[in-house]
Enzyme design. Structure first.
Site, PDB file in Angstrom:
ATOM      1  N   TYR A  87     -19.265  -0.802  11.034  1.00  0.00           N
ATOM      2  CA  TYR A  87     -18.155  -0.079  11.667  1.00  0.00           C
ATOM      3  C   TYR A  87     -18.660   1.268  12.165  1.00  0.00           C
ATOM      4  CZ  TYR A  87     -14.381  -3.228  10.047  1.00  0.00           C
ATOM      5  OH  TYR A  87     -13.544  -4.288   9.842  1.00  0.00           O
ATOM      6  N   HIS A 128     -19.698  -2.171  15.329  1.00  0.00           N
ATOM      7  CA  HIS A 128     -18.334  -2.661  15.107  1.00  0.00           C
ATOM      8  C   HIS A 128     -17.280  -1.615  15.472  1.00  0.00           C
ATOM      9  CE1 HIS A 128     -16.103  -6.045  13.249  1.00  0.00           C
ATOM     10  NE2 HIS A 128     -15.216  -5.123  12.939  1.00  0.00           N
ATOM     11  N   GLU A 166     -14.985  -4.998  19.468  1.00  0.00           N
ATOM     12  CA  GLU A 166     -13.727  -5.331  20.153  1.00  0.00           C
ATOM     13  C   GLU A 166     -13.142  -4.112  20.868  1.00  0.00           C
ATOM     14  OE1 GLU A 166     -11.009  -7.030  17.320  1.00  0.00           O
ATOM     15  OE2 GLU A 166     -12.167  -8.871  17.136  1.00  0.00           O
ATOM     16  N   TYR A 228      -8.341 -15.486  16.194  1.00  0.00           N
ATOM     17  CA  TYR A 228      -7.794 -15.747  14.855  1.00  0.00           C
ATOM     18  C   TYR A 228      -6.717 -16.808  15.057  1.00  0.00           C
ATOM     19  CZ  TYR A 228     -10.577 -12.205  12.649  1.00  0.00           C
ATOM     20  OH  TYR A 228     -11.652 -11.522  12.139  1.00  0.00           O
ATOM     21  N   GLU A 254     -16.994 -13.509  16.209  1.00  0.00           N
ATOM     22  CA  GLU A 254     -16.067 -13.301  15.088  1.00  0.00           C
ATOM     23  C   GLU A 254     -14.846 -14.194  15.267  1.00  0.00           C
ATOM     24  OE1 GLU A 254     -14.994  -9.152  13.891  1.00  0.00           O
ATOM     25  OE2 GLU A 254     -12.977  -9.997  13.651  1.00  0.00           O
ATOM     26  N   ALA A 260      -4.088 -12.165  13.068  1.00  0.00           N
ATOM     27  CA  ALA A 260      -5.071 -11.217  13.604  1.00  0.00           C
ATOM     28  C   ALA A 260      -5.298 -10.000  12.721  1.00  0.00           C
ATOM     29  CB  ALA A 260      -4.654 -10.780  15.003  1.00  0.00           C
ATOM     30  N   TRP A 288     -15.382 -14.647   9.886  1.00  0.00           N
ATOM     31  CA  TRP A 288     -15.092 -13.365   9.224  1.00  0.00           C
ATOM     32  C   TRP A 288     -14.414 -13.658   7.897  1.00  0.00           C
ATOM     33  CZ3 TRP A 288     -16.138  -8.324  10.173  1.00  0.00           C
ATOM     34  CH2 TRP A 288     -15.346  -7.352   9.531  1.00  0.00           C
TER      35      TRP A 288
HETATM   36  C1  IDC Z   1     -10.310  -6.092   9.240  1.00  0.00           C
HETATM   37  C2  IDC Z   1     -10.613  -6.365   7.771  1.00  0.00           C
HETATM   38  C3  IDC Z   1      -9.746  -5.499   6.899  1.00  0.00           C
HETATM   39  C4  IDC Z   1      -9.919  -4.036   7.298  1.00  0.00           C
HETATM   40  C5  IDC Z   1      -9.638  -3.880   8.795  1.00  0.00           C
HETATM   41  C6  IDC Z   1      -9.843  -2.462   9.290  1.00  0.00           C
HETATM   42  O1  IDC Z   1     -10.426  -7.743   7.513  1.00  0.00           O
HETATM   43  O2  IDC Z   1     -10.085  -5.685   5.546  1.00  0.00           O
HETATM   44  O3  IDC Z   1      -9.035  -3.237   6.564  1.00  0.00           O
HETATM   45  O4  IDC Z   1     -10.484  -4.732   9.517  1.00  0.00           O
HETATM   46  O5  IDC Z   1     -11.131  -2.057   9.123  1.00  0.00           O
HETATM   47  C7  IDC Z   1     -10.858  -7.936  13.929  1.00  0.00           C
HETATM   48  C8  IDC Z   1     -11.890  -6.919  13.643  1.00  0.00           C
HETATM   49  C9  IDC Z   1     -12.177  -6.819  12.157  1.00  0.00           C
HETATM   50  C10 IDC Z   1     -10.918  -6.990  11.363  1.00  0.00           C
HETATM   51  C11 IDC Z   1     -10.389  -8.399  11.583  1.00  0.00           C
HETATM   52  C12 IDC Z   1      -9.121  -8.706  10.785  1.00  0.00           C
HETATM   53  O6  IDC Z   1     -13.080  -7.136  14.349  1.00  0.00           O
HETATM   54  O7  IDC Z   1     -12.768  -5.570  11.907  1.00  0.00           O
HETATM   55  O8  IDC Z   1     -11.229  -6.823   9.996  1.00  0.00           O
HETATM   56  N1  IDC Z   1     -10.134  -8.575  13.006  1.00  0.00           N
HETATM   57  O9  IDC Z   1      -8.091  -7.826  11.144  1.00  0.00           O
HETATM   58  N2  IDC Z   1     -10.470  -8.350  15.117  1.00  0.00           N
HETATM   59  C13 IDC Z   1      -9.450  -9.234  14.964  1.00  0.00           C
HETATM   60  C14 IDC Z   1      -9.232  -9.400  13.614  1.00  0.00           C
END
Ligand code: IDC
Length: 326
Positions: A87, A128, A166, A228, A254, A260, A288
């Site tokens: 991140y 990220h 993203e 998702y 991912e 989502a 993921w």
């Molecule tokens: C989510 C993690 C969650 C965290 C959040 C913020 O699952 O635990 O609190 O990020 O950091 C994405 C992103 C990915 C997300 C995931 C689910 O790339 O970082 O992780 N997600 O929300 N894009 C769509 C879904």
């Protein structure tokens, strides 16, 4: 063979054995990949699909970056790739923490590459972005980071660069493209061939928009599509089909089958449709996330404290579903 020569030979074998064990000559063991048309291929032009898992944030779940875990992913889960999610702007992210934090994160990336290489996995170094929305927010940092990584890993045929997870919050393809041109140029100044994954507008979904004006002048570029299944279905697949039709190489770096937010009910039925689509189109995919966080997109149960050597019963319903997909 004379006695002296024999000893030199024995010494050479010993040195090689030690190097192999330390993983120092592992780099380059996996076939280098390239992009042909919309497809990832090996040097013989044969289609290759990467299948694997993403870590959760390296800032928060570094314990899963270890040799046994990565070897387990390869041998037991039969995956061939792992993604290191670093991140940038969340808590302890690369661009918001101090220099010591950056060193810690870089060490985790280095360790991840080392373990993946020894395990025989392709490894994606993922910048990220999330709450930073527009990749241009930390463009300078990204250019410096990827230049450093590409310099370090130019001899590694298994390292892939993902330059912006993203883009969101209204970041246009124009912005992302201009950012990508700078970062790709920086990587190419060190490594002419590595595969580079480029994020797409609207949380890496608007691949159809990108297909109208992809980057020119570089080979081995792919564009990311994230989904998702609890939230995205036929409509998003339609965008992917449109992009493929225009010749855009896609990589699913991912995905999940929760909603989502990374939580909520799993949609296995929609997940199956996605899998068929990915298999039919030979698209690479990374699930993921490798963590035991209390959310349905975590592969491990919260009660599981093991950081490697997992049994089926340590996996969440999503985890069990995913490792049966390949
Ligand atoms: C989510 C993690 C969650 C965290 C959040 C913020 O699952 O635990 O609190 O990020 O950091 C994405 C992103 C990915 C997300 C995931 C689910 O790339 O970082 O992780 N997600 O929300 N894009 C769509 C879904």
């Amino acid at each position: 063979m004379g006695k002296g020569k024999k000893w030199i030979y024995v010494l050479l074998v010993f040195v090689c054995a030690v190097m192999l064990d330390c993983g120092t000559v592992q780099a380059g063991k996996l076939p280098a990949l390239k992009v042909k048309g919309t497809q990832l291929v090996n040097s013989k032009g044969k289609a290759v699909q990467l299948k694997g898992v993403s870590t959760h944030g390296l800032s928060w779940f570094p314990e899963y970056v270890n040799q046994k875990a990565f070897s387990h992913i390869k041998k037991k889960w039969k995956a061939n790739a792992v993604r290191l999610a670093m991140y940038t702007s969340e808590y302890n992210g690369y661009c918001v923490g101090d220099a010591a934090n950056r060193r810690v994160l870089e060490k985790r990336v280095d360790d991840g590459v080392k373990y993946a290489t020894k395990a025989g996995l392709y490894v994606i170094i993922d910048w990220h972005i999330l709450s930073d929305g527009n990749p241009k927010a930390y463009q300078k940092q990204a250019v410096a980071f990827f230049k450093k990584m590409a310099g370090k890993y130019k001899g590694y045929t298994n390292v892939i660069y993902e330059i912006c997870n993203e883009p969101n919050g209204g970041a246009s393809w124009g912005d992302i493209k201009s950012y990508a041109q700078k970062v790709v140029k920086a990587i190419r100044s060190k490594d002419k061939n590595a595969v580079i994954l480029i994020g797409t507008p609207n949380w890496s979904q608007d691949v159809d928009v990108v297909a109208k004006s992809p980057l020119k002048g570089y080979k081995n570029l792919m564009y990311t599509l994230h989904f998702y299944a609890g939230a995205h279905g036929a409509g998003l697949r339609q965008k992917a089909k449109a992009a493929l039709k225009e010749g855009l190489p896609l990589f699913v770096s991912e995905f999940g089958i929760s909603d989502a937010s990374g939580n909520g009910a799993l949609n296995k039925q929609e997940g199956k449709k996605w899998m068929k689509f990915l298999k039919d189109n030979k698209i690479s995919r990374i699930g993921w996330s490798l963590s035991n966080k209390g959310e349905s997109s975590a592969l491990l149960k919260t009660s599981c404290k093991k950081v490697s050597g997992w049994k089926d019963s340590d996996l969440t319903p999503w985890g069990r579903w995913l490792v049966k997909q390949w």
